[in-house]
Design a protein around this motif. Structure first.
Motif, PDB file in Angstrom:
ATOM      1  N   ILE A 139     130.420 120.003  19.405  1.00 24.60           N
ATOM      2  CA  ILE A 139     129.586 119.014  20.228  1.00 24.60           C
ATOM      3  C   ILE A 139     128.943 118.024  19.214  1.00 24.60           C
ATOM      4  O   ILE A 139     128.098 118.608  18.486  1.00 24.60           O
ATOM      5  N   CYS A 140     129.107 116.847  19.284  1.00 26.98           N
ATOM      6  CA  CYS A 140     128.094 115.850  18.417  1.00 26.98           C
ATOM      7  C   CYS A 140     127.077 115.375  19.372  1.00 26.98           C
ATOM      8  O   CYS A 140     127.470 114.857  20.412  1.00 26.98           O
ATOM      9  N   TYR A 141     125.952 115.626  18.789  1.00 26.70           N
ATOM     10  CA  TYR A 141     124.897 114.832  19.779  1.00 26.70           C
ATOM     11  C   TYR A 141     124.020 113.796  18.704  1.00 26.70           C
ATOM     12  O   TYR A 141     123.193 114.396  18.043  1.00 26.70           O
ATOM     13  N   LEU A 156     116.192 124.232  17.919  1.00 22.55           N
ATOM     14  CA  LEU A 156     116.204 125.374  18.930  1.00 22.55           C
ATOM     15  C   LEU A 156     117.111 125.123  19.872  1.00 22.55           C
ATOM     16  O   LEU A 156     118.139 126.071  19.972  1.00 22.55           O
ATOM     17  N   LEU A 157     117.279 123.797  20.345  1.00 27.37           N
ATOM     18  CA  LEU A 157     118.634 123.227  21.234  1.00 27.37           C
ATOM     19  C   LEU A 157     119.590 123.243  20.648  1.00 27.37           C
ATOM     20  O   LEU A 157     120.626 123.717  21.299  1.00 27.37           O
ATOM     21  N   GLN A 158     119.733 122.982  19.652  1.00 23.17           N
ATOM     22  CA  GLN A 158     121.006 122.933  18.745  1.00 23.17           C
ATOM     23  C   GLN A 158     121.659 124.371  18.709  1.00 23.17           C
ATOM     24  O   GLN A 158     122.883 124.455  18.952  1.00 23.17           O
ATOM     25  N   ARG A 159     120.886 125.243  18.230  1.00 22.24           N
ATOM     26  CA  ARG A 159     121.189 126.497  18.155  1.00 22.24           C
ATOM     27  C   ARG A 159     121.506 127.250  19.096  1.00 22.24           C
ATOM     28  O   ARG A 159     122.500 128.018  19.312  1.00 22.24           O
ATOM     29  N   ALA A 160     120.921 126.897  20.240  1.00 23.38           N
ATOM     30  CA  ALA A 160     121.248 127.720  21.415  1.00 23.38           C
ATOM     31  C   ALA A 160     122.594 127.005  22.175  1.00 23.38           C
ATOM     32  O   ALA A 160     123.352 127.891  22.543  1.00 23.38           O
ATOM     33  N   ARG A 161     122.668 125.692  22.105  1.00 24.38           N
ATOM     34  CA  ARG A 161     124.051 125.235  22.527  1.00 24.38           C
ATOM     35  C   ARG A 161     125.234 125.645  21.758  1.00 24.38           C
ATOM     36  O   ARG A 161     126.198 126.082  22.380  1.00 24.38           O
ATOM     37  N   ALA A 170     126.659 119.273  15.903  1.00 23.96           N
ATOM     38  CA  ALA A 170     126.462 118.313  15.045  1.00 23.96           C
ATOM     39  C   ALA A 170     125.427 117.512  15.619  1.00 23.96           C
ATOM     40  O   ALA A 170     125.768 116.967  16.540  1.00 23.96           O
ATOM     41  N   THR A 171     124.256 117.372  15.073  1.00 23.80           N
ATOM     42  CA  THR A 171     123.401 116.224  15.320  1.00 23.80           C
ATOM     43  C   THR A 171     123.229 115.370  14.222  1.00 23.80           C
ATOM     44  O   THR A 171     123.321 115.459  12.869  1.00 23.80           O
ATOM     45  N   VAL A 197     122.336 127.823  11.158  1.00 28.56           N
ATOM     46  CA  VAL A 197     122.313 126.366  10.628  1.00 28.56           C
ATOM     47  C   VAL A 197     123.037 126.373   9.158  1.00 28.56           C
ATOM     48  O   VAL A 197     122.871 127.041   8.437  1.00 28.56           O
ATOM     49  N   LEU A 198     124.131 125.541   9.219  1.00 28.11           N
ATOM     50  CA  LEU A 198     124.985 125.369   7.990  1.00 28.11           C
ATOM     51  C   LEU A 198     124.666 124.572   7.077  1.00 28.11           C
ATOM     52  O   LEU A 198     124.658 124.728   5.745  1.00 28.11           O
TER      53      LEU A 198
END
Ligand SMILES: NC(=O)CC(=O)C(=O)O
Length: 247
Positions: A139-141, A156-161, A170-171, A197-198
């Motif tokens: 998912i790209c945000y 937090l939100l990226q890791r949760a999703r 990816a953001t 987190v990569l």
């Protein structure tokens, strides 16, 4: 991938000034014409951040995805508008100028099946769940969190999703400009399907180049078989769009 609203300052005053008519193509949308040309020349898939889009008398916050021939593959209009009020910290009412999009966007590309969300869309886990259910690998945000919500919520939100749905997230954020009316948090990031987190940036201008290994999706889903363990007999999320298209 580019950030949210990369062709304009992030402000309600500027959205109408910088808005482009994407469907008209060509000179009507210099930003998307440039992205299409770059994708075709470089033979890469581009998730083109977002720009203010003009469509008739409405404005949207819109992300365009181009394939490696430069063809427009998908267009996502931010579904959840950023209307928040944290007194003394940040107040932003996108709905003063923008209209919300009406459809989730999932697109098959040469680099996998990608779900698209724009910034505030990341806060709504149902969208990510639907994308995962429809087979998204990534998912790209494109986003532009701010100095109040960014430190607490962005990663937090990226890791949760990513961890909840066992896929890549990816953001891409604008770099921080402390002189801007809206100060972006920065920290573009790639998260793997274990919530790890990569790769990430600080808040300055930067580029992430990282490898995504989709075989890890299966590994993580075998390690933690969440989909099989889900209690659909106790709770369910209805995919309204799919119901509509099936009927
Ligand atoms: N700018 C946004 O759309 C979202 C944001 O900054 C937040 O959710 O916080």
């Amino acid at each position: 991938m580019l950030p949210e609203i990369w062709n304009s300052p992030y402000s309600n005053d500027c959205f109408p000034v910088y808005a482009e008519d994407i469907d008209a193509g060509g000179e009507a949308s210099p930003s998307t014409a440039m992205l299409s040309e770059a994708a075709g020349l470089l033979k890469v898939t581009i998730v083109g951040g977002s720009i203010p889009e003009r469509s008739g008398d409405r404005l949207y916050n819109t992300c365009c995805v181009f394939d490696s021939d430069g063809k427009l593959k998908a267009k996502h209009r931010k579904i959840h508008l950023f209307d928040i009020d944290i007194p003394g910290k940040i107040t932003f009412i996108e709905s003063k100028t923008l209209t919300a999009g009406e459809t989730p966007t999932i697109v098959d590309t040469e680099v996998g099946r990608i779900g698209i969300g724009i910034c505030y869309d990341i806060r709504f886990q149902e969208l990510a769940i639907i994308y995962a259910a429809r087979g998204a690998h990534l998912i790209c945000y494109p986003g532009a969190f701010n100095m109040t919500t960014g430190p607490l919520h962005w990663e937090l939100l990226q890791r949760a999703r990513a961890a909840d749905n066992q896929l890549y997230v990816a953001t891409c954020s604008p770099a921080r400009d402390v002189a801007a009316g809206y100060v972006a948090w920065g920290h573009s990031t790639l998260v793997g399907p274990f919530g790890e987190v990569l790769a990430t940036t600080e808040h300055e201008e930067d580029i992430i180049i990282a490898e995504i290994d989709y075989s890890l999706l299966e590994v993580r889903r075998t390690n933690l078989p969440l989909t099989k363990q889900r209690r659909g007999d106790l709770y369910q999320l209805v995919d309204v769009q799919r119901l509509k298209s099936d009927s």
